[in-house]
Design a protein around this motif. Structure first.
Motif, PDB file in Angstrom:
ATOM      1  N   SER A 129      -6.192   4.940  -6.828  1.00 38.01           N
ATOM      2  CA  SER A 129      -7.559   5.248  -6.425  1.00 38.01           C
ATOM      3  C   SER A 129      -8.064   6.472  -7.184  1.00 38.01           C
ATOM      4  O   SER A 129      -7.294   7.190  -7.826  1.00 38.01           O
ATOM      5  CB  SER A 129      -7.613   5.511  -4.914  1.00 38.01           C
ATOM      6  OG  SER A 129      -6.866   6.674  -4.588  1.00 38.01           O
TER       7      SER A 129
ATOM      8  N   ARG B  86       0.845  -1.206   0.000  1.00 44.36           N
ATOM      9  CA  ARG B  86       0.000   0.000   0.000  1.00 44.36           C
ATOM     10  C   ARG B  86       0.868   1.238   0.000  1.00 44.36           C
ATOM     11  O   ARG B  86       1.967   1.246   0.532  1.00 44.36           O
ATOM     12  CB  ARG B  86      -0.896   0.007   1.228  1.00 44.36           C
ATOM     13  CG  ARG B  86      -1.939  -1.057   1.180  1.00 44.36           C
ATOM     14  CD  ARG B  86      -2.818  -0.984   2.384  1.00 44.36           C
ATOM     15  NE  ARG B  86      -3.757  -2.088   2.326  1.00 44.36           N
ATOM     16  CZ  ARG B  86      -4.902  -2.100   2.942  1.00 44.36           C
ATOM     17  NH1 ARG B  86      -5.270  -1.084   3.690  1.00 44.36           N
ATOM     18  NH2 ARG B  86      -5.694  -3.134   2.831  1.00 44.36           N
ATOM     19  N   CYS B  87       0.319   2.273  -0.577  1.00 40.45           N
ATOM     20  CA  CYS B  87       1.040   3.525  -0.705  1.00 40.45           C
ATOM     21  C   CYS B  87       0.082   4.668  -0.396  1.00 40.45           C
ATOM     22  O   CYS B  87      -1.064   4.643  -0.827  1.00 40.45           O
ATOM     23  CB  CYS B  87       1.561   3.622  -2.139  1.00 40.45           C
ATOM     24  SG  CYS B  87       2.512   5.086  -2.467  1.00 40.45           S
ATOM     25  N   ARG B  88       0.552   5.641   0.361  1.00 37.81           N
ATOM     26  CA  ARG B  88      -0.268   6.809   0.666  1.00 37.81           C
ATOM     27  C   ARG B  88       0.581   8.061   0.497  1.00 37.81           C
ATOM     28  O   ARG B  88       1.671   8.145   1.039  1.00 37.81           O
ATOM     29  CB  ARG B  88      -0.789   6.724   2.095  1.00 37.81           C
ATOM     30  CG  ARG B  88      -1.725   7.879   2.436  1.00 37.81           C
ATOM     31  CD  ARG B  88      -2.400   7.627   3.735  1.00 37.81           C
ATOM     32  NE  ARG B  88      -3.221   6.444   3.562  1.00 37.81           N
ATOM     33  CZ  ARG B  88      -4.463   6.308   4.002  1.00 37.81           C
ATOM     34  NH1 ARG B  88      -5.016   7.276   4.678  1.00 37.81           N
ATOM     35  NH2 ARG B  88      -5.144   5.214   3.794  1.00 37.81           N
TER      36      ARG B  88
ATOM     37  N   SER C  85      -2.101  14.510   0.285  1.00 35.20           N
ATOM     38  CA  SER C  85      -1.238  13.745   1.191  1.00 35.20           C
ATOM     39  C   SER C  85      -1.851  12.404   1.581  1.00 35.20           C
ATOM     40  O   SER C  85      -1.136  11.511   2.015  1.00 35.20           O
ATOM     41  CB  SER C  85      -0.932  14.562   2.445  1.00 35.20           C
ATOM     42  OG  SER C  85      -2.134  14.854   3.132  1.00 35.20           O
ATOM     43  N   ASP C  86      -3.174  12.238   1.419  1.00 37.07           N
ATOM     44  CA  ASP C  86      -3.805  10.966   1.764  1.00 37.07           C
ATOM     45  C   ASP C  86      -4.244  10.167   0.530  1.00 37.07           C
ATOM     46  O   ASP C  86      -5.032   9.236   0.630  1.00 37.07           O
ATOM     47  CB  ASP C  86      -4.971  11.176   2.726  1.00 37.07           C
ATOM     48  CG  ASP C  86      -6.101  11.998   2.125  1.00 37.07           C
ATOM     49  OD1 ASP C  86      -5.918  12.585   1.035  1.00 37.07           O
ATOM     50  OD2 ASP C  86      -7.170  12.058   2.752  1.00 37.07           O
ATOM     51  N   TYR C  87      -3.719  10.514  -0.647  1.00 35.41           N
ATOM     52  CA  TYR C  87      -4.042   9.771  -1.864  1.00 35.41           C
ATOM     53  C   TYR C  87      -3.538   8.336  -1.731  1.00 35.41           C
ATOM     54  O   TYR C  87      -2.430   8.098  -1.253  1.00 35.41           O
ATOM     55  CB  TYR C  87      -3.409  10.446  -3.084  1.00 35.41           C
ATOM     56  CG  TYR C  87      -3.739   9.729  -4.369  1.00 35.41           C
ATOM     57  CD1 TYR C  87      -4.990   9.861  -4.956  1.00 35.41           C
ATOM     58  CD2 TYR C  87      -2.822   8.876  -4.964  1.00 35.41           C
ATOM     59  CE1 TYR C  87      -5.314   9.187  -6.117  1.00 35.41           C
ATOM     60  CE2 TYR C  87      -3.134   8.198  -6.129  1.00 35.41           C
ATOM     61  CZ  TYR C  87      -4.385   8.348  -6.703  1.00 35.41           C
ATOM     62  OH  TYR C  87      -4.708   7.664  -7.840  1.00 35.41           O
ATOM     63  N   GLU C  88      -4.350   7.365  -2.166  1.00 36.16           N
ATOM     64  CA  GLU C  88      -3.991   5.954  -2.021  1.00 36.16           C
ATOM     65  C   GLU C  88      -3.678   5.306  -3.361  1.00 36.16           C
ATOM     66  O   GLU C  88      -4.363   5.544  -4.361  1.00 36.16           O
ATOM     67  CB  GLU C  88      -5.127   5.188  -1.353  1.00 36.16           C
ATOM     68  CG  GLU C  88      -5.353   5.589   0.083  1.00 36.16           C
ATOM     69  CD  GLU C  88      -6.431   4.760   0.757  1.00 36.16           C
ATOM     70  OE1 GLU C  88      -7.152   4.011   0.068  1.00 36.16           O
ATOM     71  OE2 GLU C  88      -6.540   4.864   1.980  1.00 36.16           O
ATOM     72  N   SER C  89      -2.645   4.480  -3.348  1.00 34.76           N
ATOM     73  CA  SER C  89      -2.261   3.668  -4.496  1.00 34.76           C
ATOM     74  C   SER C  89      -1.619   2.402  -3.952  1.00 34.76           C
ATOM     75  O   SER C  89      -1.512   2.215  -2.742  1.00 34.76           O
ATOM     76  CB  SER C  89      -1.301   4.442  -5.416  1.00 34.76           C
ATOM     77  OG  SER C  89      -0.161   4.856  -4.701  1.00 34.76           O
TER      78      SER C  89
END
Length: 98
Positions: A75, A36-38, A82-86
Protein backbone atom coordinates in the motif's frame (compact mmCIF):
# COMPACT_ATOMS: atom_id res chain seq x y z
CA UNK A 1 20.36 -25.87 -14.82
CA UNK A 2 20.39 -22.91 -12.53
CA UNK A 3 17.05 -21.47 -11.38
CA UNK A 4 16.21 -17.98 -12.57
CA UNK A 5 14.80 -15.56 -10.02
CA UNK A 6 13.09 -12.47 -11.38
CA UNK A 7 11.99 -9.65 -9.14
CA UNK A 8 9.85 -7.07 -10.87
CA UNK A 9 7.99 -3.93 -9.98
CA UNK A 10 4.83 -4.12 -12.01
CA UNK A 11 1.55 -2.57 -12.94
CA UNK A 12 -1.38 -3.42 -15.15
CA UNK A 13 -0.60 -3.11 -18.85
CA UNK A 14 -3.43 -1.51 -20.78
CA UNK A 15 -1.94 -1.76 -24.27
CA UNK A 16 0.05 0.64 -26.37
CA UNK A 17 3.76 1.27 -26.68
CA UNK A 18 6.02 -0.33 -24.07
CA UNK A 19 8.60 2.15 -22.76
CA UNK A 20 12.25 1.39 -23.53
CA UNK A 21 13.80 -1.01 -21.04
CA UNK A 22 10.46 -2.46 -19.95
CA UNK A 23 8.89 -5.81 -20.84
CA UNK A 24 5.38 -7.19 -20.82
CA UNK A 25 4.91 -10.51 -19.01
CA UNK A 26 1.57 -12.26 -19.27
CA UNK A 27 0.58 -14.16 -16.15
CA UNK A 28 -1.90 -16.96 -16.87
CA UNK A 29 -5.23 -17.04 -15.07
CA UNK A 30 -4.95 -18.82 -11.71
CA UNK A 31 -6.89 -19.19 -8.51
CA UNK A 32 -5.03 -17.07 -5.94
CA UNK A 33 -4.60 -17.52 -2.20
CA UNK A 34 -4.29 -14.01 -0.76
CA UNK A 35 -2.60 -13.38 2.58
CA UNK A 36 -3.04 -9.96 4.18
CA UNK A 37 -0.20 -8.50 6.12
CA UNK A 38 -0.12 -5.64 8.61
CA UNK A 39 2.97 -4.14 10.17
CA UNK A 40 6.33 -2.56 9.37
CA UNK A 41 8.43 -3.76 6.44
CA UNK A 42 10.29 -5.94 5.83
CA UNK A 43 9.63 -7.87 9.04
CA UNK A 44 5.84 -8.15 8.62
CA UNK A 45 5.89 -9.60 5.12
CA UNK A 46 8.78 -11.91 5.98
CA UNK A 47 6.75 -13.26 8.91
CA UNK A 48 3.73 -13.87 6.66
CA UNK A 49 5.89 -15.72 4.12
CA UNK A 50 7.33 -17.93 6.86
CA UNK A 51 3.82 -18.81 8.07
CA UNK A 52 2.66 -19.55 4.50
CA UNK A 53 5.50 -21.95 3.73
CA UNK A 54 5.89 -23.53 7.19
CA UNK A 55 2.22 -23.75 8.22
CA UNK A 56 -0.39 -22.99 5.56
CA UNK A 57 1.00 -24.96 2.61
CA UNK A 58 2.19 -28.07 4.50
CA UNK A 59 -0.99 -28.17 6.60
CA UNK A 60 -3.43 -27.56 3.76
CA UNK A 61 -5.07 -30.77 2.49
CA UNK A 62 -6.98 -28.96 -0.27
CA UNK A 63 -4.53 -26.65 -2.11
CA UNK A 64 -1.00 -26.68 -3.46
CA UNK A 65 1.14 -24.22 -5.44
CA UNK A 66 0.03 -24.00 -9.09
CA UNK A 67 3.05 -22.15 -10.52
CA UNK A 68 6.49 -20.97 -9.48
CA UNK A 69 5.47 -17.33 -9.04
CA UNK A 70 4.07 -15.12 -6.35
CA UNK A 71 3.02 -11.51 -6.09
CA UNK A 72 3.41 -9.00 -3.30
CA UNK A 73 1.22 -5.94 -2.95
CA UNK A 74 2.29 -2.85 -1.00
CA UNK A 75 0.00 0.00 0.00
CA UNK A 76 0.94 3.66 -0.08
CA UNK A 77 2.15 5.11 3.18
CA UNK A 78 4.90 4.74 5.75
CA UNK A 79 6.36 1.24 5.45
CA UNK A 80 7.63 1.45 9.05
CA UNK A 81 4.17 2.04 10.62
CA UNK A 82 2.59 -0.67 12.77
CA UNK A 83 -0.59 -0.48 10.64
CA UNK A 84 1.12 -0.54 7.22
CA UNK A 85 -0.72 -2.92 4.86
CA UNK A 86 0.69 -5.34 2.30
CA UNK A 87 -0.21 -8.77 0.95
CA UNK A 88 1.21 -11.94 -0.59
CA UNK A 89 -0.66 -13.68 -3.43
CA UNK A 90 0.11 -17.27 -4.40
CA UNK A 91 -1.32 -19.13 -7.40
CA UNK A 92 -2.96 -22.33 -6.14
CA UNK A 93 -4.78 -25.38 -7.45
CA UNK A 94 -6.79 -28.12 -5.81
CA UNK A 95 -4.74 -31.13 -4.83
CA UNK A 96 -5.50 -34.33 -6.67
CA UNK A 97 -8.30 -36.11 -4.83
CA UNK A 98 -9.16 -33.05 -2.69
Amino acid sequence: GEAIFRYAIAGIYGGGAVPAGMKVFEIPAYMWAKFRCRGPMPEAIQAVNIRIYREWLPGNPEYEIAANIDMEWYSKGDTKCSDYESAVWLPVKRRSGA
